[in-house]
Design an enzyme around this catalytic site. Structure first.
Site, mmCIF file in Angstrom:
data_model
loop_
_atom_site.group_PDB
_atom_site.id
_atom_site.type_symbol
_atom_site.label_atom_id
_atom_site.label_comp_id
_atom_site.label_asym_id
_atom_site.label_seq_id
_atom_site.Cartn_x
_atom_site.Cartn_y
_atom_site.Cartn_z
ATOM 1 N N GLN A 187 0.681 -1.087 0.400
ATOM 2 C CA GLN A 187 0.026 -0.014 -0.071
ATOM 3 C C GLN A 187 0.934 1.291 -0.263
ATOM 4 O OE1 GLN A 187 -2.974 -0.678 3.072
ATOM 5 N NE2 GLN A 187 -1.842 -2.444 3.264
ATOM 6 N N ASP A 241 6.438 5.179 -1.880
ATOM 7 C CA ASP A 241 7.547 5.055 -1.477
ATOM 8 C C ASP A 241 9.007 4.340 -2.535
ATOM 9 O OD1 ASP A 241 8.046 2.616 -0.376
ATOM 10 O OD2 ASP A 241 7.848 3.724 2.258
ATOM 11 N N HIS A 256 -0.971 1.462 -4.742
ATOM 12 C CA HIS A 256 -1.878 3.156 -4.435
ATOM 13 C C HIS A 256 -0.765 3.802 -5.022
ATOM 14 C CE1 HIS A 256 -4.147 1.691 -0.246
ATOM 15 N NE2 HIS A 256 -4.543 1.856 -1.129
ATOM 16 N N CYS A 277 -2.916 15.528 -20.347
ATOM 17 C CA CYS A 277 -1.761 15.208 -21.771
ATOM 18 C C CYS A 277 -1.635 13.403 -21.511
ATOM 19 C CB CYS A 277 -0.695 15.939 -22.658
ATOM 20 S SG CYS A 277 0.935 15.945 -21.406
ATOM 21 N N CYS A 322 2.757 20.816 -15.983
ATOM 22 C CA CYS A 322 3.687 20.177 -17.356
ATOM 23 C C CYS A 322 3.957 21.064 -18.219
ATOM 24 C CB CYS A 322 2.527 18.583 -18.087
ATOM 25 S SG CYS A 322 3.018 18.355 -19.250
ATOM 26 N N CYS A 368 2.660 20.866 -21.989
ATOM 27 C CA CYS A 368 0.939 20.729 -21.950
ATOM 28 C C CYS A 368 0.571 22.229 -21.280
ATOM 29 C CB CYS A 368 0.261 20.108 -22.605
ATOM 30 S SG CYS A 368 -0.785 19.418 -20.690
ATOM 31 N N GLY A 415 2.884 -4.035 9.642
ATOM 32 C CA GLY A 415 3.096 -3.331 9.482
ATOM 33 C C GLY A 415 1.451 -2.235 8.769
ATOM 34 N N GLU A 447 1.422 -3.806 17.415
ATOM 35 C CA GLU A 447 0.685 -3.575 17.966
ATOM 36 C C GLU A 447 -0.487 -3.890 16.958
ATOM 37 O OE1 GLU A 447 -0.034 -1.004 20.509
ATOM 38 O OE2 GLU A 447 1.892 -0.086 20.531
ATOM 39 N N ALA A 487 9.386 -3.976 12.023
ATOM 40 C CA ALA A 487 9.891 -5.178 10.591
ATOM 41 C C ALA A 487 10.855 -5.161 11.256
ATOM 42 C CB ALA A 487 8.842 -4.096 10.029
HETATM 43 N N1 APR Z 1 7.768 -2.344 12.283
HETATM 44 C C1 APR Z 1 6.061 -2.782 12.032
HETATM 45 N N2 APR Z 1 4.875 -2.339 12.229
HETATM 46 C C2 APR Z 1 4.684 -1.152 12.399
HETATM 47 C C3 APR Z 1 5.952 0.457 12.557
HETATM 48 C C4 APR Z 1 7.738 -0.706 12.415
HETATM 49 N N3 APR Z 1 8.930 -0.895 13.492
HETATM 50 N N4 APR Z 1 5.514 0.928 13.419
HETATM 51 C C5 APR Z 1 4.360 0.713 13.499
HETATM 52 N N5 APR Z 1 3.942 -0.421 12.768
HETATM 53 C C6 APR Z 1 2.503 -0.023 12.781
HETATM 54 C C7 APR Z 1 1.502 0.728 13.189
HETATM 55 O O1 APR Z 1 1.346 -0.227 14.371
HETATM 56 C C8 APR Z 1 -0.010 0.602 12.438
HETATM 57 O O2 APR Z 1 -0.513 -0.550 12.649
HETATM 58 O O3 APR Z 1 2.045 0.478 11.255
HETATM 59 C C9 APR Z 1 0.914 -0.223 11.330
HETATM 60 C C10 APR Z 1 0.717 1.507 10.103
HETATM 61 O O4 APR Z 1 -0.909 1.621 9.638
HETATM 62 P P1 APR Z 1 -1.193 2.904 8.852
HETATM 63 O O5 APR Z 1 -0.922 3.987 9.653
HETATM 64 O O6 APR Z 1 -2.926 2.863 8.779
HETATM 65 O O7 APR Z 1 -0.599 2.873 7.603
HETATM 66 P P2 APR Z 1 -1.692 2.006 6.245
HETATM 67 O O8 APR Z 1 -1.990 0.229 7.358
HETATM 68 O O9 APR Z 1 -0.298 1.609 5.659
HETATM 69 O O10 APR Z 1 -2.409 2.702 5.725
HETATM 70 C C11 APR Z 1 -2.854 2.205 4.336
HETATM 71 O O11 APR Z 1 -3.923 4.297 4.092
HETATM 72 O O12 APR Z 1 -3.789 6.772 4.263
HETATM 73 C C12 APR Z 1 -3.934 5.769 3.996
HETATM 74 O O13 APR Z 1 -2.811 5.526 1.783
HETATM 75 C C13 APR Z 1 -2.787 5.818 2.706
HETATM 76 O O14 APR Z 1 -1.440 3.489 2.087
HETATM 77 C C14 APR Z 1 -2.085 4.019 3.551
HETATM 78 C C15 APR Z 1 -3.735 3.402 3.552
#
Ligand code: APR
Length: 244
Positions: free
Chosen positions: A100, A103, A118, A129, A147, A150, A187, A215, A232
């Site tokens: 998702q 980066d 995403h 264009c 752009c 254009c 994550g 979490e 992670a």
């Molecule tokens: N290692 C692994 N997980 C981690 C770490 C870490 N070091 N630090 C935080 N986290 C976890 C958090 O506990 C949380 O559950 O990563 C998760 C991040 O959650 P979000 O911020 O909600 O990110 P994500 O689930 O990718 O969001 C989905 O939301 O706004 C949109 O488009 C954006 O792609 C994104 C989508």
């Protein structure tokens, strides 16, 4: 049995493993997650990524977008979690990644099969264009950036709230949810659809779910079979020792 050992045994024994990553996999690269106390959405209004708002007032939303996605993300390098996933692909331990994240860090780490659900922040697309250009070659202080071919409005090539998921990533991700027999969730809170359907479809098709997250997430109490509580990079280093 130690849950890391049990997860490693499952990964080694699986036929087709897919990693499904969210913002948490990049936290140890210095990119803040979206949700949570220190998340981006505690400091910025997510409405700046609403497509209607962007089209209505690009002069107001572009500076915020530049702050979050180019000033913050620009310097980030892959961490051990990205690196190990790329080595696992090379060594046949995983078939690919659905991310998702926008980066580009999985590609920077050398992964090749990455379904970017995403989109990606490194390129900009002209809404008139359709030409694509690198953000790094564009003056993002010209508000809004236009752009050079254009004069149309440039938009980051990632999915804003209210936009459709790009093809072929969408189809490939949903196909993987039917093919994989193990999903490795790393994550992600599971709060954002339609991405959050993918692990649930995988589970319904019989996939075993291993989750890495310090979490609990929305998956933890519902579809996760083994939850490895930790960062992670740390957990991936541990799993890497155990699967080899
Ligand atoms: N290692 C692994 N997980 C981690 C770490 C870490 N070091 N630090 C935080 N986290 C976890 C958090 O506990 C949380 O559950 O990563 C998760 C991040 O959650 P979000 O911020 O909600 O990110 P994500 O689930 O990718 O969001 C989905 O939301 O706004 C949109 O488009 C954006 O792609 C994104 C989508």
């Amino acid at each position: 049995m130690d849950s890391c050992q049990a997860a490693a045994d499952r990964i080694r024994g699986a036929r087709r493993v897919i990693a499904f990553t969210g913002a948490g996999v990049s936290v140890e690269s210095g990119i803040p997650s979206f949700r949570g106390k220190t998340g981006l959405w505690s400091r910025y209004d997510p409405e700046c990524l609403n497509i209607d708002r962007f089209l209505r007032s690009p002069e107001q939303t572009w500076p915020v977008i530049r702050d979050i996605f180019y000033d913050y993300f620009g310097q980030a390098r892959p961490n051990d979690a990205h690196r190990i996933l790329s080595e696992w692909e090379r060594d046949g331990l995983i078939a690919g990644i659905i991310t998702q994240n926008i980066d580009n860090l999985h590609f920077d780490a050398g992964s090749r099969v990455v379904h970017e659900f995403h989109g990606n922040s490194r390129t900009l697309v002209c809404l008139r264009c359709g030409a694509r250009r690198l953000a790094a070659d564009t003056d993002l202080h010209a508000i809004p950036p236009l752009c050079p071919i254009c004069g149309g409005l440039l938009k980051p090539d990632f999915v804003f709230f209210g936009e459709a998921i790009p093809e072929p990533a969408r189809t490939q991700a949903f196909d993987e949810a039917e093919l994989a027999d193990l999903f490795l969730l790393i994550g992600t809170t599971g709060e954002v659809g339609p991405a959050n359907l993918i692990p649930r479809i995988a589970k319904r098709n019989g996939a075993y779910i291993v989750e890495i997250n310090p979490e609990p997430s929305l998956y933890t109490g519902s579809i996760t079979d083994i939850h490895l509580a930790g960062g992670a990079a740390e957990i991936m280093r541990k799993l890497d020792e155990l699967v080899r």
